[in-house]
Scaffold this motif. Structure first.
Motif, PDB file in Angstrom:
ATOM      1  N   ALA A 338      29.816  36.500 -22.920  1.00 10.27           N
ATOM      2  CA  ALA A 338      29.916  35.904 -21.584  1.00 10.27           C
ATOM      3  C   ALA A 338      31.276  36.154 -20.957  1.00 10.27           C
ATOM      4  O   ALA A 338      31.383  36.355 -19.742  1.00 10.27           O
ATOM      5  N   LYS A 342      29.628  39.576 -16.922  1.00  9.41           N
ATOM      6  CA  LYS A 342      29.025  38.512 -16.113  1.00  9.41           C
ATOM      7  C   LYS A 342      27.510  38.475 -16.278  1.00  9.41           C
ATOM      8  O   LYS A 342      26.891  37.422 -16.192  1.00  9.41           O
ATOM      9  N   THR A 343      26.907  39.633 -16.520  1.00 11.49           N
ATOM     10  CA  THR A 343      25.466  39.699 -16.680  1.00 11.49           C
ATOM     11  C   THR A 343      25.145  40.302 -18.043  1.00 11.49           C
ATOM     12  O   THR A 343      25.586  41.413 -18.343  1.00 11.49           O
ATOM     13  N   TRP A 363      22.507  28.233 -22.595  1.00  7.80           N
ATOM     14  CA  TRP A 363      22.970  29.603 -22.363  1.00  7.80           C
ATOM     15  C   TRP A 363      22.620  30.079 -20.960  1.00  7.80           C
ATOM     16  O   TRP A 363      23.453  30.662 -20.269  1.00  7.80           O
ATOM     17  N   THR A 364      21.397  29.824 -20.528  1.00 13.39           N
ATOM     18  CA  THR A 364      20.991  30.263 -19.176  1.00 13.39           C
ATOM     19  C   THR A 364      21.779  29.518 -18.106  1.00 13.39           C
ATOM     20  O   THR A 364      22.143  30.095 -17.077  1.00 13.39           O
ATOM     21  N   GLN A 367      25.248  31.078 -18.032  1.00 10.41           N
ATOM     22  CA  GLN A 367      25.168  32.368 -17.374  1.00 10.41           C
ATOM     23  C   GLN A 367      25.076  32.232 -15.856  1.00 10.41           C
ATOM     24  O   GLN A 367      25.730  32.964 -15.114  1.00 10.41           O
ATOM     25  N   LYS A 371      27.816  33.709 -13.058  1.00  9.79           N
ATOM     26  CA  LYS A 371      27.417  34.628 -11.981  1.00  9.79           C
ATOM     27  C   LYS A 371      27.886  34.143 -10.614  1.00  9.79           C
ATOM     28  O   LYS A 371      28.204  34.938  -9.737  1.00  9.79           O
TER      29      LYS A 371
END
Length: 373
Positions: A338, A342-343, A363-364, A367, A371
């Motif tokens: 991470a 970034k992705t 985690w999502t 993320q 972003k």
């Protein structure tokens, strides 16, 4: 005669000291073979003929040669051996602890516990899954940070029957770099702190003792690299490591994990900084093909400092998530990815691992936050 698991080579011009130390080690460590040498000038010939020792202990002051010169030969000819120097000159402490030649410094008279610490470290290093080439690389590191005095003073204070946070804050307040970093993190909304504070005592209370110690250790030990890499590199690496560590702790909090795993994940991710700094160094004594993954350098140093094997293993970053051996290792792997990108498109098997560990929603969410930042 039964085969011994390990070998230590003792070097001292005083035969009585050699005999006494050999008796002590044979009593404390029956699975170690003990070899002695009175004339340090014979070391090159001895190392060329083998067997290679796992530990070399040498007196500092001997006729015609000093312990540092002995350990320099050991570093070049037998880099896999741990190097320990013995001296009755306590004033030399700070001078020789600054040397990359010395893994351990024992001031006479030393205790059985101090001796055992050296040999326990050697055994734990042997247990790490490093190749001989990687071990040789680590044995020849040109910067070898030691446990910082501030960290040792904090540890000594915490080991007392009674201590107060204000006393620890008083100890730390004389170091502006450490103090400012603790206050910065204790005021971080990213870590979940909404109310500001300017109190160092409250900052330590918010972060917790384990987290505070990790920050002190990382900041002060990284100073060993300041004269070897540029100021810009040092600052960039330090900031990157703290960002990664905060991502790891935040991931733990979002997943509802307890304080222990939060602190472990923070420490493990933070100590990438030492490996990153070591990678920036020029090491002219090494061949071009010699290399070592930065996380192995961090694991090596933490082992020398006596950290638990679970922490050391979690520091080592495998190529694949499925090869992580603990929850802290998984979080470290994710935080590293991470922080670097970034992705990230996880593989299906990786997603299954996170779902099994109940980490996927956190985690999502992490993320998504990265972003939009």
């Amino acid at each position: 005669m039964p085969t011994k698991d390990f070998l230590v080579l003792l070097i001292d011009d005083d035969e009585l000291i050699l005999r006494a130390l050999k008796r002590t080690l044979s009593r404390l460590l029956p699975h170690w073979a003990v070899e002695t040498m009175q004339d340090a000038h014979q070391l090159t010939e001895r190392l060329s003929k083998g067997p290679a020792p796992d530990v070399v202990m040498t007196d500092r002051l001997m006729p015609g040669i000093q312990g540092e010169q002995v350990l320099q030969q050991v570093q070049q000819l037998c880099p896999l051996a741990l190097r320990c120097i013995l001296t009755a000159d306590n004033s030399a402490d700070l001078l020789i602890q600054d040397s990359a030649l010395i893994h351990f410094f024992l001031a006479k008279p030393f205790t059985d516990e101090q001796l055992l610490q050296v040999f326990s470290c050697a055994e734990r290093l042997q247990a790490l899954n490093f190749s001989p080439a990687e071990r040789a690389y680590l044995g020849r590191l040109c910067v070898l940070p030691v446990l910082p005095p501030l960290y040792q003073k904090i540890e000594a204070m915490l080991n007392k029957a009674e201590f107060q946070l204000k006393d620890i804050a008083e100890l730390i307040c004389h170091d502006p770099v450490v103090s400012s970093r603790l206050l910065q993190l204790a005021n971080s909304a990213f870590l979940g702190f909404s109310r500001p504070t300017i109190s160092l005592t409250e900052a330590i209370s918010r972060l917790g003792l384990d987290l505070m110690k990790s920050i002190v250790l990382a900041l002060k030990s990284s100073l060993a690299y300041q004269s070897h890499i540029s100021a810009g590199q040092h600052q960039r690496i330090t900031e990157q490591a703290f960002h990664q560590a905060c991502l790891a702790r935040n991931l733990c909090k979002q997943a509802g994990l307890g304080n222990d795993i939060q602190d472990s994940a923070f420490l493990v991710s933070l100590f990438d900084c030492l490996g990153w700094m070591a990678e920036h160094l020029q090491q002219p004594s090494m061949a071009d093909e010699d290399s070592c993954h930065f996380s192995m350098i961090s694991a090596y140093l933490l082992t020398l400092w006596g950290f638990d094997q679970s922490i050391v293993q979690a520091v080592i970053l495998p190529d694949e998530l499925e090869d992580c051996q603990s929850l802290a290792g998984v979080i470290h792997w994710l935080a590293h990815k991470a922080a670097q990108f970034k992705t990230i498109q996880l593989k299906e098997t990786d997603q299954h691992i996170l779902e099994a560990l109940q980490l996927y929603p956190a985690w999502t969410e992490l993320q998504a936050g990265i972003k939009t930042s």
